[in-house]
Write a protein that holds these residues in place. Structure first.
Motif, mmCIF file in Angstrom:
data_model
loop_
_atom_site.group_PDB
_atom_site.id
_atom_site.type_symbol
_atom_site.label_atom_id
_atom_site.label_comp_id
_atom_site.label_asym_id
_atom_site.label_seq_id
_atom_site.Cartn_x
_atom_site.Cartn_y
_atom_site.Cartn_z
ATOM 1 N N ILE A 1 33.021 33.201 49.866
ATOM 2 C CA ILE A 1 33.914 32.417 49.010
ATOM 3 C C ILE A 1 33.922 33.036 47.616
ATOM 4 C CG2 ILE A 1 33.491 30.302 50.333
ATOM 5 C CD1 ILE A 1 31.791 29.293 47.963
ATOM 6 N N GLU A 2 35.099 33.086 47.045
ATOM 7 C CA GLU A 2 35.248 33.435 45.635
ATOM 8 C C GLU A 2 35.766 32.184 44.935
ATOM 9 O OE1 GLU A 2 34.308 36.242 44.120
ATOM 10 O OE2 GLU A 2 33.567 37.115 45.993
ATOM 11 N N THR A 3 36.430 32.310 43.815
ATOM 12 C CA THR A 3 36.949 31.107 43.160
ATOM 13 C C THR A 3 38.459 31.001 43.387
ATOM 14 O OG1 THR A 3 37.401 32.212 41.041
ATOM 15 C CG2 THR A 3 35.189 31.296 41.359
ATOM 16 N N PRO A 4 38.992 29.793 43.363
ATOM 17 C CA PRO A 4 40.432 29.617 43.567
ATOM 18 C C PRO A 4 41.266 30.114 42.387
ATOM 19 C CG PRO A 4 39.400 27.521 43.069
ATOM 20 C CD PRO A 4 38.283 28.504 43.251
ATOM 21 N N THR A 5 40.614 30.426 41.289
ATOM 22 C CA THR A 5 41.348 30.891 40.109
ATOM 23 C C THR A 5 41.587 32.401 40.132
ATOM 24 O OG1 THR A 5 39.251 31.046 38.906
ATOM 25 C CG2 THR A 5 40.511 29.009 38.666
ATOM 26 N N LYS A 6 40.934 33.113 41.031
ATOM 27 C CA LYS A 6 41.107 34.567 41.093
ATOM 28 C C LYS A 6 42.428 34.919 41.769
ATOM 29 C CE LYS A 6 36.252 35.928 40.926
ATOM 30 N NZ LYS A 6 35.153 36.663 41.602
ATOM 31 N N ARG A 7 43.013 36.046 41.334
ATOM 32 C CA ARG A 7 44.304 36.478 41.857
ATOM 33 C C ARG A 7 44.125 37.597 42.873
ATOM 34 N NH1 ARG A 7 48.642 34.522 39.387
ATOM 35 N NH2 ARG A 7 49.927 36.217 40.176
ATOM 36 N N TRP A 8 45.015 37.577 43.869
ATOM 37 C CA TRP A 8 45.003 38.606 44.894
ATOM 38 C C TRP A 8 45.584 39.927 44.371
ATOM 39 C CZ3 TRP A 8 44.277 37.774 50.486
ATOM 40 C CH2 TRP A 8 43.819 36.490 50.790
ATOM 41 N N PHE A 9 46.630 39.795 43.524
ATOM 42 C CA PHE A 9 47.357 40.982 43.082
ATOM 43 C C PHE A 9 47.487 40.997 41.560
ATOM 44 C CE2 PHE A 9 48.934 40.128 47.384
ATOM 45 C CZ PHE A 9 48.783 41.371 47.983
ATOM 46 N N THR A 10 47.635 42.196 41.025
ATOM 47 C CA THR A 10 47.944 42.347 39.602
ATOM 48 C C THR A 10 49.436 42.118 39.388
ATOM 49 O OG1 THR A 10 48.446 44.708 39.777
ATOM 50 C CG2 THR A 10 46.128 44.095 39.429
ATOM 51 N N ARG A 11 49.866 42.121 38.146
ATOM 52 C CA ARG A 11 51.296 41.966 37.849
ATOM 53 C C ARG A 11 52.113 43.112 38.416
ATOM 54 N NH1 ARG A 11 51.351 39.867 31.510
ATOM 55 N NH2 ARG A 11 50.247 37.881 31.906
ATOM 56 N N GLU A 12 51.467 44.248 38.640
ATOM 57 C CA GLU A 12 52.166 45.407 39.206
ATOM 58 C C GLU A 12 52.260 45.338 40.730
ATOM 59 O OE1 GLU A 12 49.651 45.688 36.947
ATOM 60 O OE2 GLU A 12 51.088 45.896 35.281
ATOM 61 N N GLY A 13 51.652 44.298 41.332
ATOM 62 C CA GLY A 13 51.763 44.124 42.769
ATOM 63 C C GLY A 13 50.767 44.926 43.584
ATOM 64 N N VAL A 14 49.655 45.335 42.966
ATOM 65 C CA VAL A 14 48.606 46.038 43.702
ATOM 66 C C VAL A 14 47.399 45.111 43.816
ATOM 67 C CG1 VAL A 14 49.405 48.295 42.941
ATOM 68 C CG2 VAL A 14 47.653 47.103 41.610
ATOM 69 N N PRO A 15 46.566 45.273 44.857
ATOM 70 C CA PRO A 15 45.414 44.385 45.015
ATOM 71 C C PRO A 15 44.529 44.391 43.768
ATOM 72 C CG PRO A 15 45.762 45.632 47.027
ATOM 73 C CD PRO A 15 46.706 46.204 46.003
ATOM 74 N N HIS A 16 44.177 43.208 43.327
ATOM 75 C CA HIS A 16 43.348 43.058 42.130
ATOM 76 C C HIS A 16 41.947 43.601 42.406
ATOM 77 C CE1 HIS A 16 41.502 41.189 38.617
ATOM 78 N NE2 HIS A 16 42.717 40.850 38.208
ATOM 79 N N SER A 17 41.319 44.141 41.373
ATOM 80 C CA SER A 17 39.978 44.712 41.542
ATOM 81 C C SER A 17 38.974 43.666 42.004
ATOM 82 C CB SER A 17 39.509 45.350 40.231
ATOM 83 O OG SER A 17 39.457 44.380 39.190
ATOM 84 N N GLU A 18 39.142 42.413 41.572
ATOM 85 C CA GLU A 18 38.229 41.355 42.013
ATOM 86 C C GLU A 18 38.391 41.072 43.503
ATOM 87 O OE1 GLU A 18 37.441 38.611 38.089
ATOM 88 O OE2 GLU A 18 39.258 38.214 39.260
ATOM 89 N N PHE A 19 39.643 41.124 43.968
ATOM 90 C CA PHE A 19 39.870 40.944 45.399
ATOM 91 C C PHE A 19 39.264 42.112 46.174
ATOM 92 C CE2 PHE A 19 42.267 42.251 49.112
ATOM 93 C CZ PHE A 19 42.117 41.141 49.931
ATOM 94 N N THR A 20 39.483 43.323 45.705
ATOM 95 C CA THR A 20 38.961 44.500 46.397
ATOM 96 C C THR A 20 37.442 44.450 46.503
ATOM 97 O OG1 THR A 20 40.834 45.830 45.613
ATOM 98 C CG2 THR A 20 38.881 47.012 46.370
ATOM 99 N N GLN A 21 36.795 44.000 45.447
ATOM 100 C CA GLN A 21 35.336 43.892 45.465
ATOM 101 C C GLN A 21 34.877 42.874 46.509
ATOM 102 O OE1 GLN A 21 33.632 42.677 41.731
ATOM 103 N NE2 GLN A 21 31.535 43.094 42.386
ATOM 104 N N ALA A 22 35.554 41.726 46.555
ATOM 105 C CA ALA A 22 35.188 40.700 47.528
ATOM 106 C C ALA A 22 35.459 41.179 48.954
ATOM 107 C CB ALA A 22 35.971 39.421 47.242
ATOM 108 N N HIS A 23 36.583 41.863 49.143
ATOM 109 C CA HIS A 23 36.952 42.355 50.468
ATOM 110 C C HIS A 23 35.946 43.391 50.955
ATOM 111 C CE1 HIS A 23 40.543 43.736 53.180
ATOM 112 N NE2 HIS A 23 39.731 42.898 53.802
ATOM 113 N N THR A 24 35.416 44.178 50.039
ATOM 114 C CA THR A 24 34.430 45.199 50.390
ATOM 115 C C THR A 24 33.146 44.578 50.923
ATOM 116 O OG1 THR A 24 35.360 46.714 48.744
ATOM 117 C CG2 THR A 24 33.125 47.179 49.501
#
Length: 296
Positions: A107-130
């Protein structure tokens, strides 16, 4: 006619009804997700430990099982021995007739975003996915699968007849991020790898089938390695079905007395009856009864 080997108490103080518990839980859960407290993962962890029926996977993700998880509980912060990375937040040990499914949940937090404004996976998402990839790598080792079976005390009737197939769940962000960007929602679906389920917090909803499931932690102390009860749901019903699994959990009585939603008479009843059903389950008549139900 086979006579029962157990005694049921007449007119026990009842558990909280599901139709009373569910709307109360939904209201509290919605309030938490929309509050500042949702910015801290520890608050979400604590809430889900208190209400494990919200945690997906007890009866499968991407498969459906009529078997209840071992040991009739979700396991909080389960260690994978020898792995130096972050441990999962939760794990169900689910199963069907052919397979044991360790379902590892991050689980991460519901406030974190999946994508940046440019439409690429956010670094926080990538870290969690890893994190999911690191657990997959650990389970790729046949040796580690055997370590898992022994470390988590998987019962012989499960380990001798079933293979192990781990599954992985990431709970992250909110659905509102994609409401006006359908292209990102499609891209989100393509981020999901084999044996993974990626979901937002909006997917979590109380599961009536899990109303008798507890939350435990596997601990090691002078008494050895054992499952220790962390929380007992107010909807829990005791009985011969499920007693076999529940008997491996210690400190259930203490956990029941800490639960605010369990009234004093019901607490006293649980404290008295937990030892009875544990003793019954350890007898020859109850040893192999592992399906969940309840009578009191």
């Amino acid at each position: 006619m086979v006579q029962p080997t157990y005694h049921l108490e007449s007119n026990p103080p009842p558990p909280m009804r599901w139709d009373e518990y569910k709307p109360l839980l939904q209201e509290k859960w919605s309030s938490l997700l929309d509050s500042q407290e949702a910015n801290e993962e520890k608050n979400l962890q604590s809430f889900l430990e208190e209400h494990p029926c919200l945690i997906p996977g007890a009866f499968g993700v991407n498969f459906s099982s009529g078997h209840f998880p071992f040991p009739c509980a979700v396991i909080a912060q389960p260690a994978l021995r020898g792995l130096g990375t972050k441990v999962p937040d939760f794990m169900w040990i689910a199963s069907d007739s052919r397979t044991i499914y360790p379902i590892m949940i991050e689980i991460e937090t519901p406030t974190k975003r999946w994508f940046t404004r440019e439409g690429v996976p956010h670094s926080e998402f990538t870290q969690a996915h890893t994190q999911l990839a690191s657990w997959k790598t650990w389970f790729d080792s046949p040796t580690n699968k055997q370590v898992f079976i022994e470390y988590y005390h998987i019962p012989l009737d499960l380990r001798d007849t079933r293979r192990i197939h781990p599954l992985y769940v990431l709970i992250y962000g909110r659905r509102r991020e994609f409401e006006d960007t359908p292209a990102l929602n499609l891209m989100r679906g393509n981020l999901q790898r084999q044996d993974e389920t990626l979901m937002t917090y909006d997917r979590l909803t109380p599961d009536a089938n899990a109303q008798n499931l507890m939350c435990v932690k596997l601990i090691e102390d002078h008494a050895g390695r054992r499952y220790r009860a962390m929380t007992v749901p107010p909807t829990l019903t005791l009985g011969p079905l499920g007693a076999g699994y529940r008997a491996v959990i210690s400190d259930k009585e203490e956990a029941a007395t800490r639960k605010i939603l369990i009234g004093p008479e019901r607490r006293e009843f649980l404290v008295r009856r937990f030892p009875y059903w544990d003793a019954w389950a350890r007898s020859n008549s109850g040893r192999y009864t592992f399906s969940l139900g309840g009578e009191e």
